[in-house]
Motif scaffolding. Sequence first.
Motif, PDB file in Angstrom:
ATOM      1  N   VAL A  46       0.978  -1.236   0.078  1.00 29.34           N
ATOM      2  CA  VAL A  46      -0.043  -0.060  -0.092  1.00 29.34           C
ATOM      3  C   VAL A  46       0.857   1.374  -0.094  1.00 29.34           C
ATOM      4  O   VAL A  46       0.625   2.286  -0.785  1.00 29.34           O
ATOM      5  CB  VAL A  46      -0.877   0.036   1.302  1.00 29.34           C
ATOM      6  N   THR A  47       1.855   1.288   0.839  1.00 32.68           N
ATOM      7  CA  THR A  47       2.729   2.237   0.809  1.00 32.68           C
ATOM      8  C   THR A  47       3.432   2.551  -0.501  1.00 32.68           C
ATOM      9  O   THR A  47       3.591   3.806  -0.818  1.00 32.68           O
ATOM     10  CB  THR A  47       3.771   2.445   2.054  1.00 32.68           C
ATOM     11  N   ARG A 141      -1.100   4.008   4.405  1.00 31.89           N
ATOM     12  CA  ARG A 141      -0.289   3.038   5.318  1.00 31.89           C
ATOM     13  C   ARG A 141      -0.616   3.542   6.775  1.00 31.89           C
ATOM     14  O   ARG A 141      -0.918   2.826   7.409  1.00 31.89           O
ATOM     15  CB  ARG A 141       1.193   3.525   5.039  1.00 31.89           C
ATOM     16  N   ASP A 142      -0.707   4.836   6.987  1.00 30.52           N
ATOM     17  CA  ASP A 142      -0.888   5.308   8.339  1.00 30.52           C
ATOM     18  C   ASP A 142      -2.458   5.145   8.655  1.00 30.52           C
ATOM     19  O   ASP A 142      -2.889   4.852   9.786  1.00 30.52           O
ATOM     20  CB  ASP A 142      -0.651   6.805   8.494  1.00 30.52           C
ATOM     21  N   ASN A 146      -4.127   2.608  11.731  1.00 27.60           N
ATOM     22  CA  ASN A 146      -4.796   3.214  12.712  1.00 27.60           C
ATOM     23  C   ASN A 146      -3.794   4.500  13.472  1.00 27.60           C
ATOM     24  O   ASN A 146      -4.087   4.675  14.565  1.00 27.60           O
ATOM     25  CB  ASN A 146      -5.151   2.373  13.772  1.00 27.60           C
ATOM     26  N   GLU A 147      -3.214   5.255  12.496  1.00 26.08           N
ATOM     27  CA  GLU A 147      -2.532   6.430  12.902  1.00 26.08           C
ATOM     28  C   GLU A 147      -3.090   7.515  12.428  1.00 26.08           C
ATOM     29  O   GLU A 147      -3.538   7.489  10.978  1.00 26.08           O
ATOM     30  CB  GLU A 147      -0.967   6.301  12.876  1.00 26.08           C
ATOM     31  N   VAL A 148      -3.042   8.605  12.748  1.00 24.62           N
ATOM     32  CA  VAL A 148      -3.017   9.895  12.182  1.00 24.62           C
ATOM     33  C   VAL A 148      -2.199  10.132  10.940  1.00 24.62           C
ATOM     34  O   VAL A 148      -0.881   9.970  11.421  1.00 24.62           O
ATOM     35  CB  VAL A 148      -3.187  11.307  13.157  1.00 24.62           C
ATOM     36  N   PRO A 149      -2.481  10.450   9.774  1.00 24.93           N
ATOM     37  CA  PRO A 149      -1.331  10.365   8.795  1.00 24.93           C
ATOM     38  C   PRO A 149      -0.312  11.382   9.348  1.00 24.93           C
ATOM     39  O   PRO A 149      -0.729  12.415   9.576  1.00 24.93           O
ATOM     40  CB  PRO A 149      -2.260  10.973   7.497  1.00 24.93           C
ATOM     41  N   SER A 150       0.909  11.032   8.956  1.00 25.90           N
ATOM     42  CA  SER A 150       2.003  11.680   9.265  1.00 25.90           C
ATOM     43  C   SER A 150       1.938  13.091   8.461  1.00 25.90           C
ATOM     44  O   SER A 150       2.381  14.065   9.186  1.00 25.90           O
ATOM     45  CB  SER A 150       3.354  11.286   8.833  1.00 25.90           C
TER      46      SER A 150
END
Length: 218
Positions: A46-47, A141-142, A146-150
């Motif tokens: 995906v990344t 990816r983020d 389950n992360e806030v996108p960088s």
Amino acid sequence: MLQQLFSPSVLHTLDLIGIFVFAISGALLAVRKNFDVFGMAVLAEVTALGGGLFRDLVIGAVPPAAFTDLGYFVTPLLATVLVFFLHPHVERIQTGVNVFDAAGLGLFCVVGTTKAYDYGLGLTASACLGLATAVGGGVLRDVLANEVPSLLRWDRDLYAVPAIVGAAMTALCIRYDLLNPATSGVAVVTAFALRLLAMRYHWRAPRAWHRRSTVREE
């Protein structure tokens, strides 16, 4: 226009290098999140391919290159294998990985903008898709992790801005009929250098003026 800037073999090689480095960042995040090997492969794919896949679907370049070139699909799997067995060593050379990631960012924002224009989009839309090509995979990816996108976080060094600058420079070169291998190289190097400077000096985008937020800062 892409064929005028780069030979097919050179463009393909640069694509694979960028895909490999982006895939490493996805696989490393999966390791940090304690994902299994399948989760590592998914984040790597995906990344590496997400931004280009989104661009190709928007401009109608179907089937997307990610599904017509086996190398594009296999390269993230090779990165997954590398990280699976050697992730402690890869973590130790994270700075080097970040440098190559910055190079991939510069390359993809220029290539993405040029390809979008080749398919008939206007300059502004082409630049936007150049940005999406460069950062789209990282956003996906983020989200999957389950992360806030960088690129949306205030406490991360500038990432999208260098890609915006590179894509805008490419669009301006197209507008004034100045796009050639030299000027496209300047756009790539400019985005690359801005990203390196942002990492070196921890440049960050400003937040809202006089903000009064009750959200706890992480």
